[in-house]
Design a protein around this motif. Structure first.
Motif, PDB file in Angstrom:
ATOM      1  N   SER A   1      24.364 -18.716 -10.639  1.00  0.00           N
ATOM      2  CA  SER A   1      25.317 -17.932 -11.441  1.00  0.00           C
ATOM      3  C   SER A   1      26.714 -18.499 -11.359  1.00  0.00           C
ATOM      4  N   LYS A   2      27.442 -18.301 -12.464  1.00  0.00           N
ATOM      5  CA  LYS A   2      28.847 -18.704 -12.546  1.00  0.00           C
ATOM      6  C   LYS A   2      29.521 -17.806 -13.574  1.00  0.00           C
ATOM      7  N   SER A   3      30.729 -17.402 -13.254  1.00  0.00           N
ATOM      8  CA  SER A   3      31.471 -16.536 -14.179  1.00  0.00           C
ATOM      9  C   SER A   3      31.598 -17.216 -15.539  1.00  0.00           C
ATOM     10  N   GLY A   4      31.319 -16.453 -16.610  1.00  0.00           N
ATOM     11  CA  GLY A   4      31.400 -16.996 -17.968  1.00  0.00           C
ATOM     12  C   GLY A   4      30.096 -17.586 -18.470  1.00  0.00           C
ATOM     13  N   TYR A   5      29.034 -17.526 -17.638  1.00  0.00           N
ATOM     14  CA  TYR A   5      27.727 -18.100 -18.002  1.00  0.00           C
ATOM     15  C   TYR A   5      26.617 -17.071 -17.778  1.00  0.00           C
ATOM     16  N   LEU A   6      25.530 -17.236 -18.544  1.00  0.00           N
ATOM     17  CA  LEU A   6      24.333 -16.460 -18.263  1.00  0.00           C
ATOM     18  C   LEU A   6      23.753 -16.925 -16.933  1.00  0.00           C
ATOM     19  N   PHE A   7      23.262 -15.974 -16.134  1.00  0.00           N
ATOM     20  CA  PHE A   7      22.647 -16.419 -14.873  1.00  0.00           C
ATOM     21  C   PHE A   7      21.264 -16.988 -15.158  1.00  0.00           C
ATOM     22  N   LYS A   8      20.879 -17.953 -14.337  1.00  0.00           N
ATOM     23  CA  LYS A   8      19.579 -18.620 -14.486  1.00  0.00           C
ATOM     24  C   LYS A   8      18.669 -18.142 -13.363  1.00  0.00           C
ATOM     25  N   SER A   9      17.452 -17.740 -13.711  1.00  0.00           N
ATOM     26  CA  SER A   9      16.478 -17.347 -12.686  1.00  0.00           C
ATOM     27  C   SER A   9      15.309 -18.322 -12.700  1.00  0.00           C
ATOM     28  N   LEU A  10      14.911 -18.735 -11.506  1.00  0.00           N
ATOM     29  CA  LEU A  10      13.773 -19.645 -11.349  1.00  0.00           C
ATOM     30  C   LEU A  10      12.826 -19.045 -10.321  1.00  0.00           C
ATOM     31  N   THR A  11      11.605 -19.441 -10.352  1.00  0.00           N
ATOM     32  CA  THR A  11      10.641 -18.973  -9.356  1.00  0.00           C
ATOM     33  C   THR A  11       9.732 -20.112  -8.942  1.00  0.00           C
ATOM     34  N   PHE A  12       9.433 -20.176  -7.650  1.00  0.00           N
ATOM     35  CA  PHE A  12       8.456 -21.154  -7.180  1.00  0.00           C
ATOM     36  C   PHE A  12       7.982 -20.774  -5.788  1.00  0.00           C
ATOM     37  N   SER A  13       6.795 -21.248  -5.445  1.00  0.00           N
ATOM     38  CA  SER A  13       6.235 -21.068  -4.109  1.00  0.00           C
ATOM     39  C   SER A  13       6.287 -22.404  -3.386  1.00  0.00           C
ATOM     40  N   VAL A  14       6.406 -22.333  -2.054  1.00  0.00           N
ATOM     41  CA  VAL A  14       6.477 -23.552  -1.246  1.00  0.00           C
ATOM     42  C   VAL A  14       5.129 -23.751  -0.566  1.00  0.00           C
ATOM     43  N   THR A  15       4.525 -24.901  -0.794  1.00  0.00           N
ATOM     44  CA  THR A  15       3.224 -25.217  -0.212  1.00  0.00           C
ATOM     45  C   THR A  15       3.305 -26.513   0.578  1.00  0.00           C
TER      46      THR A  15
ATOM     47  N   ILE B   1      22.619  -6.872 -25.189  1.00  0.00           N
ATOM     48  CA  ILE B   1      21.527  -7.841 -25.110  1.00  0.00           C
ATOM     49  C   ILE B   1      20.247  -7.298 -25.744  1.00  0.00           C
ATOM     50  N   GLU B   2      19.417  -8.231 -26.180  1.00  0.00           N
ATOM     51  CA  GLU B   2      18.053  -7.924 -26.597  1.00  0.00           C
ATOM     52  C   GLU B   2      17.119  -8.362 -25.482  1.00  0.00           C
ATOM     53  N   ILE B   3      16.199  -7.471 -25.109  1.00  0.00           N
ATOM     54  CA  ILE B   3      15.155  -7.805 -24.135  1.00  0.00           C
ATOM     55  C   ILE B   3      13.867  -7.959 -24.923  1.00  0.00           C
ATOM     56  N   SER B   4      13.257  -9.136 -24.836  1.00  0.00           N
ATOM     57  CA  SER B   4      12.065  -9.385 -25.653  1.00  0.00           C
ATOM     58  C   SER B   4      10.873  -9.743 -24.786  1.00  0.00           C
ATOM     59  N   GLY B   5       9.709  -9.168 -25.167  1.00  0.00           N
ATOM     60  CA  GLY B   5       8.462  -9.471 -24.477  1.00  0.00           C
ATOM     61  C   GLY B   5       7.623 -10.456 -25.269  1.00  0.00           C
TER      62      GLY B   5
ATOM     63  N   ILE C   1      28.304 -17.755 -22.038  1.00  0.00           N
ATOM     64  CA  ILE C   1      28.080 -16.438 -22.662  1.00  0.00           C
ATOM     65  C   ILE C   1      28.564 -16.500 -24.110  1.00  0.00           C
ATOM     66  N   GLU C   2      27.627 -16.684 -25.011  1.00  0.00           N
ATOM     67  CA  GLU C   2      27.924 -16.751 -26.448  1.00  0.00           C
ATOM     68  C   GLU C   2      26.781 -16.072 -27.191  1.00  0.00           C
ATOM     69  N   LYS C   3      27.069 -15.657 -28.410  1.00  0.00           N
ATOM     70  CA  LYS C   3      26.061 -14.982 -29.234  1.00  0.00           C
ATOM     71  C   LYS C   3      24.810 -15.849 -29.379  1.00  0.00           C
ATOM     72  N   ASP C   4      23.659 -15.198 -29.258  1.00  0.00           N
ATOM     73  CA  ASP C   4      22.322 -15.791 -29.412  1.00  0.00           C
ATOM     74  C   ASP C   4      21.912 -16.728 -28.280  1.00  0.00           C
ATOM     75  N   ARG C   5      22.729 -16.837 -27.245  1.00  0.00           N
ATOM     76  CA  ARG C   5      22.290 -17.608 -26.076  1.00  0.00           C
ATOM     77  C   ARG C   5      21.258 -16.779 -25.307  1.00  0.00           C
ATOM     78  N   ALA C   6      20.213 -17.423 -24.831  1.00  0.00           N
ATOM     79  CA  ALA C   6      19.116 -16.677 -24.205  1.00  0.00           C
ATOM     80  C   ALA C   6      18.652 -17.342 -22.918  1.00  0.00           C
ATOM     81  N   GLU C   7      18.054 -16.528 -22.046  1.00  0.00           N
ATOM     82  CA  GLU C   7      17.448 -17.018 -20.812  1.00  0.00           C
ATOM     83  C   GLU C   7      16.139 -16.267 -20.570  1.00  0.00           C
ATOM     84  N   VAL C   8      15.256 -16.893 -19.797  1.00  0.00           N
ATOM     85  CA  VAL C   8      13.999 -16.255 -19.405  1.00  0.00           C
ATOM     86  C   VAL C   8      14.188 -15.591 -18.050  1.00  0.00           C
ATOM     87  N   LEU C   9      13.671 -14.376 -17.903  1.00  0.00           N
ATOM     88  CA  LEU C   9      13.639 -13.711 -16.598  1.00  0.00           C
ATOM     89  C   LEU C   9      12.344 -14.144 -15.902  1.00  0.00           C
TER      90      LEU C   9
END
Length: 608
Positions: free
Chosen positions: A465-479, A537-541, A494-502
């Motif tokens: 995360s950084k002020s002025g930006y959408l936060f980025k979420s990642l996921t992974f397992s350690v093997t 925001i729009e939350i989309s499935g 942070i601008e109109k129509d910018r999107a990220e995956v949760l």
């Protein structure tokens, strides 16, 4: 004893009591010539020769004394010395006999009784350790690294690409040196920075896993609280900041040195002889409460620290395995290296890491790589009296590898997605199983680079995360199969129509009830919306192509609605939220493999 002999003995005793050692020696030797079986004379001669470090003569007269007075309480000192002499020459069975006798004659709870007890345990341990040696093959790190007469206290970054150590110059000036791994070995070491090294001594340092925070020992500086204090320096790009004294919370009028920084740079272990300890030198720790504010140091307690010296702590990248040096726990002699595991908030009983890693000489500085496979340390016993301290490495034997939970690391760069310029960002690491934050990191303001340590067997959420930006979420397992994760992380402004995956929203297959593991991610979303109150925001499935179009459309709507309902319950206004379901109509990958289907099953959020 004759009258003349008695007069000579009294003169010798007066000289001894007046600490006129040389005169006393001459007089006692004269008495011995005429009265060789005088027990007191043999005791005094042994004591004088011990002061003069004449081991053979000390041994001769202590042996005579215990022959003459085998059960005298004063013989306890003689038995202890003779046991130690046998111990040094690795005659462990004989030393056990002498130590047992010393223990039986010494006054209970006296310092001599405690020493005899410790010596007895060490002799038994040393005999067993020599009979069951640890399989190690130590190798010099080479002449390029070992370019000085003495180099010691090696430390590394988590990726084992950067080595930092202390070196002693011909002018007896301790400085910090740095070198980087190159094909076939190591590059020529250089002074770490002119802003860090001075004509005074700087050394015994610790580096954070990402190589950007250095805690070092510096002595006799104008802003010191004691003779040697701990200082901190931070790296931006290629430049190190001028070291700052860690302040009077960490540093005292006593001696503070030998720091070890946890992988995320938030817990500091160090050695000090400050008040309130268990003995002489003890291991202490402090936790970073917030920017540049450290908690009051706490002693690691009697499980680790003894009435003698315990120092040179090294906390492994896993944050749970502590190595330290001690001459107070049973060992091979001098300082040995021990291992202890943190279980909840307590430390396990220290374990000697064995012979021939530990020997009769002092072993102090040990560094274990983040993956738990390689050890780096100083050895001054291999030069056959040459007096050099060299850096060595060896592969950690299975007996020790099994005790060190290995860590992996995520390494990469954070950039602005549109301009590709590096970004300074906050990186938070959460354990999804435990639902708690386990580490904080940051990316370099000049390069955008970062390195974060990951513990094996955990499932992680990784937030950038950084002020002025959408936060980025990642996921992974350690093997076990993956030693590192390389990540290029582009952040959207942070601008109109910018999107990220949760990426850390979880549902059971075919269901729309949120799994408990989703709470971490949802709470990050809440924080973002509360910090950016003007955003809608729009939350989309979205789903994969398994199942009918209608079922997938309905499922995606309900999943998006579940996320929106959670946000509303936390106080986010409904007018700022829209939930939409797109089913399988907007895939991000072909539905031709389980991996691609997993990518298509997602929750996105988009700025309106």
């Amino acid at each position: 004893m004759s009258r003349r002999g008695k007069e000579a003995y009294d003169k010798a005793q007066k000289a001894w009591q007046a600490r006129q050692i040389n005169e006393a020696l001459v007089l006692f030797e004269k008495v011995e010539q005429t009265d060789p079986n005088n027990a007191e004379v043999n005791l005094r001669l042994a004591q004088i020769y011990e002061l003069q470090k004449k081991a053979d003569l000390t041994k001769k007269h202590f042996t005579k004394y215990i022959f003459l007075r085998p059960e005298d309480p004063q013989s306890a000192t003689a038995y202890q010395w003779l046991g130690s002499n046998m111990f040094r020459t690795e005659q462990y069975d004989s030393s056990v006999v002498f130590f047992e006798k010393a223990l039986s004659l010494a006054p209970a709870k006296s310092s001599l009784a405690r020493l005899a007890q410790k010596s007895l345990l060490s002799a038994r341990f040393a005999k067993n350790a020599q009979s069951h040696p640890v399989k190690v093959h130590k190798r010099s790190m080479g002449d390029t690294v070992n370019f000085l007469n003495s180099q010691f206290f090696p430390v590394m970054t988590a990726d084992e690409e950067t080595l930092i150590f202390t070196g002693l110059t011909e002018n007896k000036d301790e400085n910090i040196y740095i070198t980087h791994r190159i094909p076939g070995g190591w590059d020529v070491p250089e002074e770490i920075s002119k802003t860090i090294n001075t004509p005074n001594n700087e050394g015994t340092c610790s580096i954070s896993a990402d190589g950007r925070t250095l805690v070092l020992t510096a002595c006799n500086r104008p802003d010191s609280y004691g003779g040697c204090d701990l200082y901190i320096s931070r790296k931006q790009g290629n430049d190190w900041s001028s070291p700052q004294n860690l302040g009077e919370t960490i540093n005292s009028r006593s001696w503070e040195s030998q720091p070890s920084l946890s992988a995320d740079g938030r817990t500091l272990y160090f050695a000090s002889d400050r008040r309130g300890g268990q003995g002489k030198l003890d291991v202490w720790y402090s936790v970073l409460k917030n920017k540049d504010i450290w908690s009051e140091p706490k002693n690691l307690g009697a499980a680790i620290n003894t009435p003698d010296d315990d120092n040179a702590p090294f906390i492994h990248a896993n944050g749970r395995t502590l190595f330290f040096a001690s001459n107070g726990h049973p060992g091979m002699g001098g300082f040995d290296i021990f291992l202890s595991q943190k279980i909840d908030t307590a430390w396990s009983a220290p374990k000697n890491i064995g012979y021939p890693i530990n020997t009769q000489t002092d072993q102090v500085a040990l560094y274990i790589s983040a993956n738990g496979k390689n050890a780096y340390y100083t050895d001054d016993s291999s030069e056959k009296g040459g007096g050099r301290s060299l850096l060595y490495t060896f592969s950690l034997p299975d007996t020790l590898q099994n005790l060190v939970t290995p860590t992996r690391y995520a390494k990469g760069k954070v950039v602005d997605k549109k301009t590709q310029k590096p970004l300074a960002s906050s990186i938070d690491l959460y354990d999804l199983k435990k639902q708690e934050k386990v580490a904080e990191f940051s990316s370099d303001p000049q390069t955008g680079s970062f390195l974060a340590v990951l513990n094996k067997g955990s499932e992680y959420a990784f937030y950038v995360s950084k002020s002025g930006y959408l936060f980025k979420s990642l996921t992974f397992s350690v093997t076990d199969s993956v030693s590192s994760v390389n990540l290029e992380i582009p952040l959207e402004a942070i601008e109109k129509d910018r999107a990220e995956v949760l990426n850390n929203i979880f549902f059971n297959s075919g269901e729309y009830t949120l799994d408990d593991k989703s709470k971490v991610e949802l709470d990050r979303m809440v924080d973002f919306l509360k910090n950016n109150k003007e955003i809608r925001i729009e939350i989309s499935g979205h789903t994969d192509d398994i199942g009918t179009d209608q079922v997938n459309l309905e499922l995606s709507k309900k999943r998006a609605q579940s996320v929106m309902d959670y946000l509303k319950k936390t106080g986010i206004e409904a007018t700022r939220l829209i939930a939409m379901g797109y089913g399988e109509t907007k895939p991000v990958a072909k539905n031709d493999s389980e991996e691609n289907r997993r990518k298509n099953r997602r929750i996105e959020w988009r700025v309106l």
